[in-house]
Scaffold this motif. Structure first.
Motif, mmCIF file in Angstrom:
data_model
loop_
_atom_site.group_PDB
_atom_site.id
_atom_site.type_symbol
_atom_site.label_atom_id
_atom_site.label_comp_id
_atom_site.label_asym_id
_atom_site.label_seq_id
_atom_site.Cartn_x
_atom_site.Cartn_y
_atom_site.Cartn_z
ATOM 1 N N THR A 296 0.880 85.892 45.298
ATOM 2 C CA THR A 296 1.947 85.000 44.837
ATOM 3 C C THR A 296 3.321 85.582 45.176
ATOM 4 O OG1 THR A 296 1.843 86.002 42.626
ATOM 5 C CG2 THR A 296 0.568 83.993 42.998
ATOM 6 N N ASN B 27 6.705 85.872 39.848
ATOM 7 C CA ASN B 27 6.612 85.198 41.138
ATOM 8 C C ASN B 27 6.643 83.685 40.977
ATOM 9 O OD1 ASN B 27 6.347 87.723 42.375
ATOM 10 N ND2 ASN B 27 4.138 87.714 42.150
ATOM 11 N N PHE B 28 5.898 83.168 39.985
ATOM 12 C CA PHE B 28 5.885 81.726 39.758
ATOM 13 C C PHE B 28 7.271 81.205 39.378
ATOM 14 C CE2 PHE B 28 1.091 81.559 38.635
ATOM 15 C CZ PHE B 28 0.792 81.311 39.965
ATOM 16 N N VAL C 197 2.554 88.099 37.923
ATOM 17 C CA VAL C 197 2.418 86.779 38.555
ATOM 18 C C VAL C 197 3.453 85.808 37.996
ATOM 19 C CG1 VAL C 197 0.868 84.791 38.776
ATOM 20 C CG2 VAL C 197 -0.027 87.106 39.048
#
Length: 520
Positions: A20, A170-171, A167
């Motif tokens: 990601t 990143n999202f 994560v």
């Protein structure tokens, strides 16, 4: 859970995080390219990251985890919870103070980090970096408290949540890039907003995990009482040399970023994307093994089990080499394919591919050194000896700057990456030498046979990658992104199959990846 399964769990979640993260950087590269404002963002983003590593993931974890593990073994759950309350309180107070100072002094902070932006022709970049630095400075509060939660969760062998939460950053950055850029006066400012959203999301998730264990810190205003706690003082005493040790690495990063801002525009971005690729093996393998080893080594030290202590280090080194050496070969020989396939879209052109590829190749020289440090340094931290790695780090800092003087005039930004790689290799060799001199680590039998099995497998991998480079023009495939991605996946699969098939033919079996198999 076995050490190998624990490391595999961390690596699996970390792989998802890195995938990601790559998607995030691909989107940033195609949207903003490698221009001056992109450099300004990476400079601003490095400042809170630098302080996060200084106060949290580096110095704090190195000092806190061994003492917390010891306290958990010897003290009652109530005493351990009181310790967590007091450490969290002091950490939060210190971070809020640093954040306030950082926001007020953002122009001076940016100047120290990237003096090349102070030129008359680069004032727009300097102002952008200053604005984004102010916006993202509170990120260090979130991430330092996340590091606190991770240290507790890892000590209780809850490795999955700390490995997964990156994560969320990143999202949030992907979401900001897709949906917020249209609303920002300067589109790249949306990325800074995404960073803060991601930091808050990580903190919420990890503190929910602490609450489920009944270990959520209970805040109070008893700062003086917390400061007087003898165990807290011991952690602080351990943090002082740890901060010095971690700051050495961060000073090196600061110097390199500063130098990069004096080079061609785009240099900071090329190095950032090359560093992103290097984070794949260092996080998947080095960080995973280091995270698993530190609590296990601390427990072996508490039991005075010297044989298990040495065996843990031996297992970590063998597994690191078994997987790290092919990663280094792959990064060096397939750098063009990796960079072109991942970043060569939109504003990120063929010239940017070439420059980023050079940095990746230079970094690959020191990949095994970077991974080795993640295995060897915990051999000192678990014994609560932080001073020895600090002394070695100071020596390596000086040596790295000598390398910069030699290589940067010839290789520009790639010279900076090469200096870091060579410095990491020297650092690892020095750590290994001291561990052996003090008889903390004694290599088990079979290292010669291990090398004879791995070398032919590396040759098979290299042959596949060289043949692929000869047959495929990665940049020319830019109009056919799907086909290029399939080619890269095929080459990686073929290289992996060649490597592991050669290992199998040379006598390696799946059981050899376990601690018992490695020691046989």
């Amino acid at each position: 859970m076995s050490l190998f399964r624990s490391a595999a769990t961390i690596s699996s979640f970390t792989l998802f995080s890195r995938i990601t993260g790559l998607a995030r950087d691909v989107l940033i590269a195609s949207t903003f390219g490698a221009g001056p404002l992109t450099d300004a963002f990476w400079v601003a983003f490095r400042i809170p990251n630098l302080l996060r590593r200084l106060f949290a993931e580096g110095a704090f974890s190195q000092a806190f985890v061994p003492i917390l593990g010891q306290a958990r073994t010897k003290n009652s759950p109530q005493q351990v919870h009181i310790l967590l309350d007091r450490v969290a309180l002091l950490l939060t107070v210190a971070l809020m103070t640093v954040t306030l100072l950082g926001i007020l002094g953002a122009p001076w902070v940016v100047t120290a980090m990237a003096s090349g932006l102070r030129g008359a022709s680069r004032q727009a970049e300097f102002q952008a970096a200053t604005w984004m630095t102010r916006l993202m400075f509170p990120y260090i509060i979130c991430m330092s408290l996340v590091a606190f939660a991770s240290a507790v969760l890892n000590t209780w062998s809850r490795f999955a949540v700390p490995a997964f939460t990156p994560v969320l950053l990143n999202f949030s950055m992907i979401g900001a890039c897709l949906f917020l850029t249209r609303y920002a006066d300067v589109p790249i400012y949306a990325l800074a907003i995404g960073v803060m959203i991601g930091g808050l999301a990580q903190l919420v998730v990890q503190w929910i995990a602490l609450a489920r264990l009944g270990l959520l810190p209970r805040y109070s205003f008893r700062v003086r009482e917390a400061w007087r706690d003898p165990t807290v003082k011991r952690i602080m005493r351990q943090m002082l040399p740890a901060i010095l040790g971690v700051s050495v690495a961060q000073v090196s990063l600061l110097i390199n970023t500063n130098i990069a801002t004096w080079l061609a525009p785009g240099s900071v971005t090329w190095l950032s994307f090359a560093d992103r690729l290097m984070e794949f093996p260092t996080a998947l393998l080095g960080v995973a093994l280091g995270t698993v080893l530190l609590p296990s080594l601390s427990a072996a030290h508490a039991r005075q089990d010297h044989q298990s202590y040495s065996a843990l280090l031996d297992w970590g080194l063998r597994l690191m080499l078994l997987l790290g050496l092919p990663a280094a070969v792959g990064m060096a020989l397939l750098s063009n394919g990796l960079v072109a396939t991942l970043f060569n879209y939109g504003a990120f052109n063929a010239h940017d591919v070439l420059q980023t590829r050079l940095a990746v190749m230079a970094y690959s020289v020191g990949l095994v050194g970077l991974l080795s440090i993640k295995i060897l340094a915990p051999g000192f931290y678990a014994k609560q000896d932080i001073r020895t790695p600090v002394k070695i780090a100071i020596f390596v800092l000086i040596l790295t700057q000598v390398f910069n003087v030699i290589f940067v005039p010839y290789f520009a930004h790639a010279g900076l990456a090469l200096s870091i790689g060579l410095g990491a290799s020297v650092n690892a060799l020095c750590l290994l030498r001291v561990l052996r001199q003090r008889k903390i680590y004694t290599p088990s039998a079979g290292w010669g046979r291990f090398a004879l099995r791995v070398i032919p497998a590396l040759a098979a991998l290299a042959a596949v990658l060289l043949a692929a480079n000869h047959a495929i023009d990665w940049v020319a495939l830019a109009p056919h992104a799907g086909r290029r991605l399939l080619w890269l996946a095929g080459v990686l699969l073929a290289g992996g199959l060649a490597y592991f098939a050669a290992l199998f033919l040379c006598g390696f079996r799946p059981s050899d990846f376990t601690r018992r198999g490695m020691g046989s």
